[in-house]
Motif scaffolding. Sequence first.
Motif, PDB file in Angstrom:
ATOM      1  N   MET A  58       0.844  -1.195   0.000  1.00 58.80           N
ATOM      2  CA  MET A  58       0.000   0.000   0.000  1.00 58.80           C
ATOM      3  C   MET A  58       0.880   1.245   0.000  1.00 58.80           C
ATOM      4  O   MET A  58       1.864   1.322   0.709  1.00 58.80           O
ATOM      5  CB  MET A  58      -0.917   0.002   1.238  1.00 58.80           C
ATOM      6  CG  MET A  58      -1.809   1.238   1.329  1.00 58.80           C
ATOM      7  SD  MET A  58      -2.831   1.256   2.816  1.00 58.80           S
ATOM      8  CE  MET A  58      -3.961  -0.062   2.441  1.00 58.80           C
ATOM      9  N   LYS A  59       0.510   2.201  -0.802  1.00 60.01           N
ATOM     10  CA  LYS A  59       1.256   3.445  -0.878  1.00 60.01           C
ATOM     11  C   LYS A  59       1.112   4.226   0.420  1.00 60.01           C
ATOM     12  O   LYS A  59       0.022   4.347   0.970  1.00 60.01           O
ATOM     13  CB  LYS A  59       0.731   4.284  -2.044  1.00 60.01           C
ATOM     14  CG  LYS A  59       1.501   5.578  -2.270  1.00 60.01           C
ATOM     15  CD  LYS A  59       0.945   6.318  -3.466  1.00 60.01           C
ATOM     16  CE  LYS A  59       1.687   7.628  -3.679  1.00 60.01           C
ATOM     17  NZ  LYS A  59       1.142   8.393  -4.816  1.00 60.01           N
ATOM     18  N   PHE A  60       2.245   4.763   0.894  1.00 61.55           N
ATOM     19  CA  PHE A  60       2.207   5.550   2.132  1.00 61.55           C
ATOM     20  C   PHE A  60       1.916   7.005   1.792  1.00 61.55           C
ATOM     21  O   PHE A  60       2.645   7.630   1.027  1.00 61.55           O
ATOM     22  CB  PHE A  60       3.541   5.443   2.873  1.00 61.55           C
ATOM     23  CG  PHE A  60       3.554   6.205   4.172  1.00 61.55           C
ATOM     24  CD1 PHE A  60       3.000   5.655   5.312  1.00 61.55           C
ATOM     25  CD2 PHE A  60       4.109   7.470   4.249  1.00 61.55           C
ATOM     26  CE1 PHE A  60       3.005   6.351   6.510  1.00 61.55           C
ATOM     27  CE2 PHE A  60       4.117   8.178   5.433  1.00 61.55           C
ATOM     28  CZ  PHE A  60       3.562   7.609   6.569  1.00 61.55           C
ATOM     29  N   VAL A  61       0.824   7.534   2.350  1.00 67.42           N
ATOM     30  CA  VAL A  61       0.440   8.927   2.153  1.00 67.42           C
ATOM     31  C   VAL A  61       0.236   9.542   3.527  1.00 67.42           C
ATOM     32  O   VAL A  61      -0.538   9.027   4.335  1.00 67.42           O
ATOM     33  CB  VAL A  61      -0.859   9.050   1.317  1.00 67.42           C
ATOM     34  CG1 VAL A  61      -1.320  10.500   1.239  1.00 67.42           C
ATOM     35  CG2 VAL A  61      -0.652   8.483  -0.081  1.00 67.42           C
ATOM     36  N   ASP A  62       0.953  10.630   3.824  1.00 70.30           N
ATOM     37  CA  ASP A  62       0.876  11.204   5.166  1.00 70.30           C
ATOM     38  C   ASP A  62       0.272  12.598   5.188  1.00 70.30           C
ATOM     39  O   ASP A  62       0.376  13.315   6.184  1.00 70.30           O
ATOM     40  CB  ASP A  62       2.250  11.209   5.835  1.00 70.30           C
ATOM     41  CG  ASP A  62       3.289  12.007   5.040  1.00 70.30           C
ATOM     42  OD1 ASP A  62       2.923  12.562   3.983  1.00 70.30           O
ATOM     43  OD2 ASP A  62       4.445  12.067   5.477  1.00 70.30           O
ATOM     44  N   SER A  63      -0.383  13.015   4.104  1.00 63.39           N
ATOM     45  CA  SER A  63      -1.089  14.294   4.113  1.00 63.39           C
ATOM     46  C   SER A  63      -2.249  14.225   3.134  1.00 63.39           C
ATOM     47  O   SER A  63      -2.187  13.516   2.125  1.00 63.39           O
ATOM     48  CB  SER A  63      -0.149  15.451   3.758  1.00 63.39           C
ATOM     49  OG  SER A  63       0.312  15.325   2.426  1.00 63.39           O
ATOM     50  N   ALA A  64      -3.299  14.959   3.435  1.00 59.54           N
ATOM     51  CA  ALA A  64      -4.463  14.987   2.556  1.00 59.54           C
ATOM     52  C   ALA A  64      -5.265  16.241   2.854  1.00 59.54           C
ATOM     53  O   ALA A  64      -5.195  16.807   3.950  1.00 59.54           O
ATOM     54  CB  ALA A  64      -5.331  13.742   2.751  1.00 59.54           C
ATOM     55  N   ARG A  65      -6.040  16.662   1.872  1.00 53.80           N
ATOM     56  CA  ARG A  65      -6.935  17.801   2.030  1.00 53.80           C
ATOM     57  C   ARG A  65      -8.342  17.345   1.660  1.00 53.80           C
ATOM     58  O   ARG A  65      -8.541  16.751   0.595  1.00 53.80           O
ATOM     59  CB  ARG A  65      -6.508  18.955   1.131  1.00 53.80           C
ATOM     60  CG  ARG A  65      -7.496  20.124   1.131  1.00 53.80           C
ATOM     61  CD  ARG A  65      -7.126  21.166   0.091  1.00 53.80           C
ATOM     62  NE  ARG A  65      -8.184  22.153  -0.068  1.00 53.80           N
ATOM     63  CZ  ARG A  65      -8.179  23.117  -0.989  1.00 53.80           C
ATOM     64  NH1 ARG A  65      -7.167  23.217  -1.821  1.00 53.80           N
ATOM     65  NH2 ARG A  65      -9.184  23.962  -1.076  1.00 53.80           N
ATOM     66  N   VAL A  66      -9.307  17.585   2.538  1.00 54.20           N
ATOM     67  CA  VAL A  66     -10.685  17.199   2.260  1.00 54.20           C
ATOM     68  C   VAL A  66     -11.630  18.336   2.654  1.00 54.20           C
ATOM     69  O   VAL A  66     -11.318  19.149   3.528  1.00 54.20           O
ATOM     70  CB  VAL A  66     -11.103  15.908   3.008  1.00 54.20           C
ATOM     71  CG1 VAL A  66     -10.284  14.720   2.553  1.00 54.20           C
ATOM     72  CG2 VAL A  66     -10.996  16.087   4.512  1.00 54.20           C
ATOM     73  N   VAL A  67     -12.774  18.364   2.002  1.00 53.40           N
ATOM     74  CA  VAL A  67     -13.835  19.304   2.338  1.00 53.40           C
ATOM     75  C   VAL A  67     -14.984  18.499   2.930  1.00 53.40           C
ATOM     76  O   VAL A  67     -15.436  17.523   2.319  1.00 53.40           O
ATOM     77  CB  VAL A  67     -14.314  20.083   1.103  1.00 53.40           C
ATOM     78  CG1 VAL A  67     -15.493  20.987   1.464  1.00 53.40           C
ATOM     79  CG2 VAL A  67     -13.179  20.912   0.520  1.00 53.40           C
ATOM     80  N   VAL A  68     -15.421  18.886   4.132  1.00 51.01           N
ATOM     81  CA  VAL A  68     -16.537  18.190   4.771  1.00 51.01           C
ATOM     82  C   VAL A  68     -17.718  19.143   4.899  1.00 51.01           C
ATOM     83  O   VAL A  68     -17.552  20.320   5.182  1.00 51.01           O
ATOM     84  CB  VAL A  68     -16.143  17.632   6.158  1.00 51.01           C
ATOM     85  CG1 VAL A  68     -15.035  16.606   6.024  1.00 51.01           C
ATOM     86  CG2 VAL A  68     -15.709  18.742   7.108  1.00 51.01           C
ATOM     87  N   LYS A  69     -18.906  18.614   4.687  1.00 51.01           N
ATOM     88  CA  LYS A  69     -20.132  19.419   4.765  1.00 51.01           C
ATOM     89  C   LYS A  69     -21.160  18.642   5.574  1.00 51.01           C
ATOM     90  O   LYS A  69     -21.584  17.552   5.192  1.00 51.01           O
ATOM     91  CB  LYS A  69     -20.672  19.702   3.368  1.00 51.01           C
ATOM     92  CG  LYS A  69     -22.053  20.360   3.328  1.00 51.01           C
ATOM     93  CD  LYS A  69     -22.015  21.778   3.855  1.00 51.01           C
ATOM     94  CE  LYS A  69     -23.340  22.516   3.584  1.00 51.01           C
ATOM     95  NZ  LYS A  69     -24.461  21.968   4.365  1.00 51.01           N
ATOM     96  N   ALA A  70     -21.524  19.200   6.729  1.00 52.77           N
ATOM     97  CA  ALA A  70     -22.596  18.598   7.527  1.00 52.77           C
ATOM     98  C   ALA A  70     -23.938  18.873   6.852  1.00 52.77           C
ATOM     99  O   ALA A  70     -24.078  19.826   6.074  1.00 52.77           O
ATOM    100  CB  ALA A  70     -22.575  19.164   8.943  1.00 52.77           C
ATOM    101  N   GLY A  71     -24.922  18.053   7.150  1.00 54.87           N
ATOM    102  CA  GLY A  71     -26.226  18.194   6.519  1.00 54.87           C
ATOM    103  C   GLY A  71     -26.998  19.401   7.023  1.00 54.87           C
ATOM    104  O   GLY A  71     -26.874  19.804   8.184  1.00 54.87           O
TER     105      GLY A  71
END
Length: 326
Positions: free
Chosen positions: A1-14
């Motif tokens: 499995m590729k090692f990824v140690d950073s990410a950007r996500v957008v979350v939206k509550a209902g």
Amino acid sequence: MKFVDSARVVVKAGDGGNGCVSFRREKYVPKGGPDGGDGGRGGHVFLRANAQLSTLLDLRYRKQYEAGRGTHGQGSRKAGKNGKDVVIQVPCGTLVKERGTGKVLCDLTEDAEEVLIAHGGKGGRGNPHFTTSTRQAPRYAEPGGSGEKLDLELELKLMADVGLVGFPNAGKSTLISVMSAAKPKIADYPFTTLVPNLGIVRYGEYKSFVMADIPGIIEGAAEGRGLGLQFLRHIERTRALAVLVACDGEDPAAEYRLLLKELERFEPSLLMKPRVIVVTKTDIAAADFTLPDFGDQAPVLAVSSVTGAGVDGLRDELWKQLNPVS
């Protein structure tokens, strides 16, 4: 499995459901009162630490998460259903920041630890809530509230007890392969290790500690040169450091000072951690080789991962650093 140690996500509550405007209508009750139901709450967004995960790879491919909307209220005081929550699984050791401001929102370090990161909007109230002594038939209901929306930056910092620090080709990968069951890629050229590796080091019958082999430091790493900031953050959570210098280097003491300088430039508190100086590759040392004076109070140990010389002593010293006698 590729090692990824950073990410950007957008979350939206209902969003919350709207309240309902309704009036009771029954036979023989020509002027029934208001009976509109409340809207349902919007779904929340949670982050949950999962010890079975070791990378943020999944979040690289899915960048948006949205919880369900609450349904609208109905007549006969029927409340709307709450929106479906969303739970995002992340590895233990994930630091969550708000993108733009850099504000730290949470730091998930324990398995099953859960944080409500985005609140769902409140459901609107139905028209019965707005009756007064002078207004018995309100034709007004409350709209549902908006769910929170956040732009998040996630950083994974490995959870290890001991971090191996050294220049490329200092013998870190070979050492962790000898002291634990980890199987990193090993070769006689710089930057063989491109991602951090974790290994469990057994101590005695029932004790153990976790060791992290991280890609080699080069001068200027604190400013992002080489693999720079991609790996330096993984040292922050370690409880102790093993600083490796090869005995066949031109000036092991100078290399050690440069390593400390890069750590200090990245995060000064790293120099406050207990550390051990490990002189590696002693199996190829010259016959007249002697341990240099590092000008440091840290213990100095000579090891050979090839012959195993000094490895048991290093294991003992690392355990001592992690478990000091009070």
